[in-house]
Design a protein around this motif. Structure first.
Motif, mmCIF file in Angstrom:
data_model
loop_
_atom_site.group_PDB
_atom_site.id
_atom_site.type_symbol
_atom_site.label_atom_id
_atom_site.label_comp_id
_atom_site.label_asym_id
_atom_site.label_seq_id
_atom_site.Cartn_x
_atom_site.Cartn_y
_atom_site.Cartn_z
ATOM 1 N N GLN A 125 27.586 47.844 49.407
ATOM 2 C CA GLN A 125 27.080 48.628 48.365
ATOM 3 C C GLN A 125 28.237 48.703 47.376
ATOM 4 O OE1 GLN A 125 25.459 52.336 49.876
ATOM 5 N NE2 GLN A 125 24.290 51.319 51.575
ATOM 6 N N VAL A 126 29.445 49.136 47.892
ATOM 7 C CA VAL A 126 30.459 49.285 46.756
ATOM 8 C C VAL A 126 30.858 48.132 46.134
ATOM 9 C CG1 VAL A 126 32.899 49.726 46.648
ATOM 10 C CG2 VAL A 126 31.634 51.005 48.274
ATOM 11 N N VAL A 127 30.760 46.703 46.875
ATOM 12 C CA VAL A 127 31.155 45.757 46.033
ATOM 13 C C VAL A 127 29.682 45.191 44.996
ATOM 14 C CG1 VAL A 127 31.015 43.015 46.458
ATOM 15 C CG2 VAL A 127 32.379 44.710 47.964
ATOM 16 N N SER A 128 28.586 45.525 45.400
ATOM 17 C CA SER A 128 27.490 45.380 44.687
ATOM 18 C C SER A 128 27.471 46.060 43.283
ATOM 19 C CB SER A 128 26.066 45.460 45.464
ATOM 20 O OG SER A 128 25.206 45.360 44.695
ATOM 21 N N GLN A 129 27.901 47.460 43.560
ATOM 22 C CA GLN A 129 28.037 48.234 42.458
ATOM 23 C C GLN A 129 29.058 47.962 41.281
ATOM 24 O OE1 GLN A 129 28.656 52.097 44.317
ATOM 25 N NE2 GLN A 129 26.618 52.383 44.836
ATOM 26 N N MET A 130 30.380 47.480 42.055
ATOM 27 C CA MET A 130 31.460 47.275 41.021
ATOM 28 C C MET A 130 31.124 45.773 40.366
ATOM 29 S SD MET A 130 34.852 48.319 42.910
ATOM 30 C CE MET A 130 35.007 50.222 42.992
ATOM 31 N N ALA A 131 30.402 45.007 41.088
ATOM 32 C CA ALA A 131 29.959 43.645 40.673
ATOM 33 C C ALA A 131 29.438 43.772 39.348
ATOM 34 C CB ALA A 131 29.315 42.492 41.620
ATOM 35 N N ARG A 132 28.974 44.846 39.006
ATOM 36 C CA ARG A 132 28.155 44.893 37.757
ATOM 37 C C ARG A 132 29.012 45.668 36.653
ATOM 38 N NH1 ARG A 132 23.895 46.331 41.387
ATOM 39 N NH2 ARG A 132 24.318 48.584 41.581
ATOM 40 N N ASP A 133 30.154 45.895 36.907
ATOM 41 C CA ASP A 133 31.067 46.692 36.022
ATOM 42 C C ASP A 133 32.328 45.562 35.822
ATOM 43 O OD1 ASP A 133 32.846 48.209 34.777
ATOM 44 O OD2 ASP A 133 33.352 49.576 36.109
ATOM 45 N N GLN A 134 32.427 45.132 34.611
ATOM 46 C CA GLN A 134 33.272 44.042 34.032
ATOM 47 C C GLN A 134 34.669 44.300 34.391
ATOM 48 O OE1 GLN A 134 32.167 42.953 29.945
ATOM 49 N NE2 GLN A 134 31.521 40.854 31.004
ATOM 50 N N LYS A 135 35.006 45.674 34.227
ATOM 51 C CA LYS A 135 36.341 46.193 34.509
ATOM 52 C C LYS A 135 36.787 45.718 35.843
ATOM 53 C CE LYS A 135 36.229 50.221 31.211
ATOM 54 N NZ LYS A 135 36.172 51.618 31.309
ATOM 55 N N SER A 136 35.923 45.711 36.750
ATOM 56 C CA SER A 136 36.284 45.444 38.057
ATOM 57 C C SER A 136 36.834 43.675 38.299
ATOM 58 C CB SER A 136 35.085 45.436 39.134
ATOM 59 O OG SER A 136 34.581 46.940 39.066
ATOM 60 N N TYR A 137 36.623 43.082 37.213
ATOM 61 C CA TYR A 137 37.177 41.817 37.253
ATOM 62 C C TYR A 137 38.420 41.512 36.630
ATOM 63 C CZ TYR A 137 32.404 40.743 39.034
ATOM 64 O OH TYR A 137 31.281 40.463 39.593
ATOM 65 N N ASP A 138 38.862 42.634 35.901
ATOM 66 C CA ASP A 138 40.364 42.454 35.285
ATOM 67 C C ASP A 138 41.256 42.446 36.195
ATOM 68 O OD1 ASP A 138 42.174 42.832 33.657
ATOM 69 O OD2 ASP A 138 42.156 45.106 33.564
ATOM 70 N N GLN A 139 41.758 40.971 36.275
ATOM 71 C CA GLN A 139 42.977 40.323 36.626
ATOM 72 C C GLN A 139 44.276 41.073 36.526
ATOM 73 O OE1 GLN A 139 41.725 38.378 39.318
ATOM 74 N NE2 GLN A 139 43.758 38.317 40.266
ATOM 75 N N THR A 140 44.402 41.394 35.314
ATOM 76 C CA THR A 140 45.747 41.736 34.788
ATOM 77 C C THR A 140 46.367 42.864 35.533
ATOM 78 O OG1 THR A 140 44.820 43.182 32.809
ATOM 79 C CG2 THR A 140 45.499 41.042 32.562
ATOM 80 N N THR A 141 45.312 43.675 36.022
ATOM 81 C CA THR A 141 45.833 45.103 36.688
ATOM 82 C C THR A 141 46.226 44.761 38.300
ATOM 83 O OG1 THR A 141 43.699 45.926 36.671
ATOM 84 C CG2 THR A 141 45.026 46.727 34.867
ATOM 85 N N ASN A 142 45.595 43.845 38.716
ATOM 86 C CA ASN A 142 45.676 43.098 39.992
ATOM 87 C C ASN A 142 46.813 42.298 40.319
ATOM 88 O OD1 ASN A 142 43.351 44.816 41.444
ATOM 89 N ND2 ASN A 142 42.402 44.036 39.333
ATOM 90 N N LEU A 143 47.396 41.812 39.186
ATOM 91 C CA LEU A 143 48.698 40.837 39.706
ATOM 92 C C LEU A 143 49.471 41.372 40.462
ATOM 93 C CD1 LEU A 143 48.588 39.102 36.063
ATOM 94 C CD2 LEU A 143 47.953 38.058 37.964
ATOM 95 N N PRO A 144 50.440 40.182 41.016
ATOM 96 C CA PRO A 144 51.307 40.826 41.686
ATOM 97 C C PRO A 144 52.237 42.096 41.001
ATOM 98 C CG PRO A 144 51.538 38.450 41.805
ATOM 99 C CD PRO A 144 50.344 38.938 40.828
ATOM 100 N N PRO A 145 52.543 43.152 42.096
ATOM 101 C CA PRO A 145 52.440 43.260 43.416
ATOM 102 C C PRO A 145 51.006 43.734 43.831
ATOM 103 C CG PRO A 145 53.523 45.281 42.393
ATOM 104 C CD PRO A 145 53.193 44.102 41.222
#
Length: 468
Positions: A125-145
């Motif tokens: 359910q959490v994944v489904s909800q976040m999949a509709r939010d473009q911010k969840s795909y922001d790779q810059t804040t998830n780069l190493p580390p």
């Protein structure tokens, strides 16, 4: 026996019987090839084996010489293995993993728990909800580390176990194996000596082969799982740079090493300034109320890089791991940016939401209970039907049984016989490169009991009882 092993045994006898005294120069590679009739590659592999055993040493542009301590031997239990191109563990693992991919196969050979026990509906359910939010795909804040919020949650979980941790100590990786590989690459250079458990996760063998490392192996202790005496003698005798150990719910055998022995291991690591890469991906799959301590808890001098993952508790689809990297955090990030870059941004964000809630702990408690129940039923059934001819190692954690077959049965041949019938199991050549230890199998017992599972087990049992 490989030709290089035959040659190495012959040369070893010459050293041990005094035919070649200390500091005697050995024939050059080309000279030895002419004397023995073997190829240059075979001679080179034999010399490398002898060097790994401490019987000879090399001098740049001068050749190989008999070592001073050539007659000082490690106890027989501490078997020594030098990885070389002949071992081809990567090829074996690749063929094996390809063979068990079909959905039609009963996955007794899988390294993952039954997928029906994983991926709770709340997480989906959490994944489904976040999949509709473009911010969840922001790779810059998830780069190493990696995602800062996720690193904070992981750091808090360490603190709850009595291990002082800051988010900056943690590097998020694309699974547990990625964390282990990056750690080994950060700590070693080609030609370094590393110490592995004699029977261990095949990823360790693959990594050592890929990085060109010299491997010493440590046998398992029949009672305690870890042979502390052999460990102490090996690190006194060889210039070990790094150890790679799994001490909680060890894969493939399943034992958990006691806290007392872990404390003594940590003390020896500190005394000899040796690093430890701790593979602890099964840390949450303990039985009972008390979670076993990690080696990181006993760490003195920041010598332990602790690696773990969500994939064994939430499924392969959530292959996000981490390493408690400490002072090696930045170096591991550099290596990460040249390889896997980062774990999936959407999944990292979903894990923040799910793991921070009570739903994750509730899922873990249920998962442990179901794994314990399923494994117990498997063990009882197999002991009933194979107890007279096989030795079944059943430890109170995880979901693997380690089974010693009758000596006339090759685990690789048994696997090949059953894979044709769409039943997989994991033969011991995946975990142990010694030819004398190929009569074991690892069996995944995480599955709910069904007619399909029982039928596959019955075929497995009959294949052993009727093996030619």
């Amino acid at each position: 026996m490989y030709k290089s092993e035959q040659l190495a045994q012959h040369l070893r006898r010459l050293i041990e019987n005094g035919s070649w005294p200390v500091h005697t120069r050995l024939p050059s590679l080309r000279e030895q090839a002419e004397i023995s009739g073997f190829s240059l590659m075979t001679v080179m592999n034999a010399y490398q084996d002898l060097e790994a055993q401490g019987l000879i040493y090399s001098k740049e542009k001068s050749g190989y010489f008999v070592a001073e301590n050539a007659k000082t031997q490690i106890p027989q239990s501490a078997t020594i293995v030098s990885l070389n191109p002949k071992i081809e563990i990567n090829s074996l693992v690749f063929k094996y993993l390809k063979s068990i991919q079909s959905k039609d196969i009963v996955p007794f050979g899988s390294a993952f728990p039954d997928h029906h026990l994983l991926t709770p509906s709340k997480l989906l359910q959490v994944v489904s909800q976040m999949a509709r939010d473009q911010k969840s795909y922001d790779q810059t804040t998830n780069l190493p580390p990696g995602n800062l919020a996720l690193r904070k949650i992981i750091a808090q979980r360490y603190c709850m176990q009595g291990i002082p941790t800051d988010a900056d100590d943690i590097v998020i990786t694309s699974g547990g194996l990625d964390a282990l590989n990056l750690s080994l690459q950060a700590l070693t250079r080609p030609g370094d000596y590393i110490l592995l458990q004699q029977t261990t996760f095949y990823g360790a063998w693959q990594a050592a082969e890929r990085l060109g490392l010299k491997v010493i192996t440590l046998p398992e202790h029949a009672k305690y799982g870890f042979d502390l005496e052999a460990f102490e003698q090996v690190i006194q005798h060889y210039p070990i740079k790094v150890c790679w150990f799994m001490l909680n719910a060890q894969n493939p055998i399943g034992f958990t090493v006691s806290d007392e022995i872990k404390y003594k291991i940590a003390k020896l690591l500190h005394e000899h300034k040796i690093y430890l890469i701790e593979d602890d991906v099964y840390e949450e799959l303990f039985y009972g109320m008390h979670k076993p301590l990690s080696m990181k808890y006993f760490d003195r001098g920041n010598l332990v890089l602790h690696c773990s993952s969500f994939s064994k508790t939430l499924g392969a689809g959530f292959r996000v791991g981490w390493v408690y990297a400490g002072k090696y955090s930045e170096q591991i990030q550099h290596l990460q940016l040249m390889s896997t870059i980062s774990a999936n941004a959407l999944i990292q964000n979903a894990l923040v939401e799910f793991v921070s809630s009570h739903h994750y702990e509730k899922h873990l408690r249920l998962l442990r209970r179901r794994l314990e129940k399923n494994k117990k039923r498997f063990a009882q059934y197999l002991k009933q039907h194979l107890g007279q001819c096989c030795e079944i190692y059943n430890f109170p954690s995880g979901y693997f049984l380690w089974i010693k077959l009758p000596l006339h049965i090759s685990s690789l041949e048994l696997y090949q016989k059953l894979i044709i019938k769409h039943i997989s199991l994991a033969p011991s050549p995946l975990f142990n490169v010694l030819e004398t230890n190929q009569h074991y199998i690892r069996l995944n017992c995480s599955f709910e009991w069904t007619s399909r599972i029982q039928d596959a087990l019955d075929q497995f049992i009959q294949s052993i009882l009727n093996f030619p």
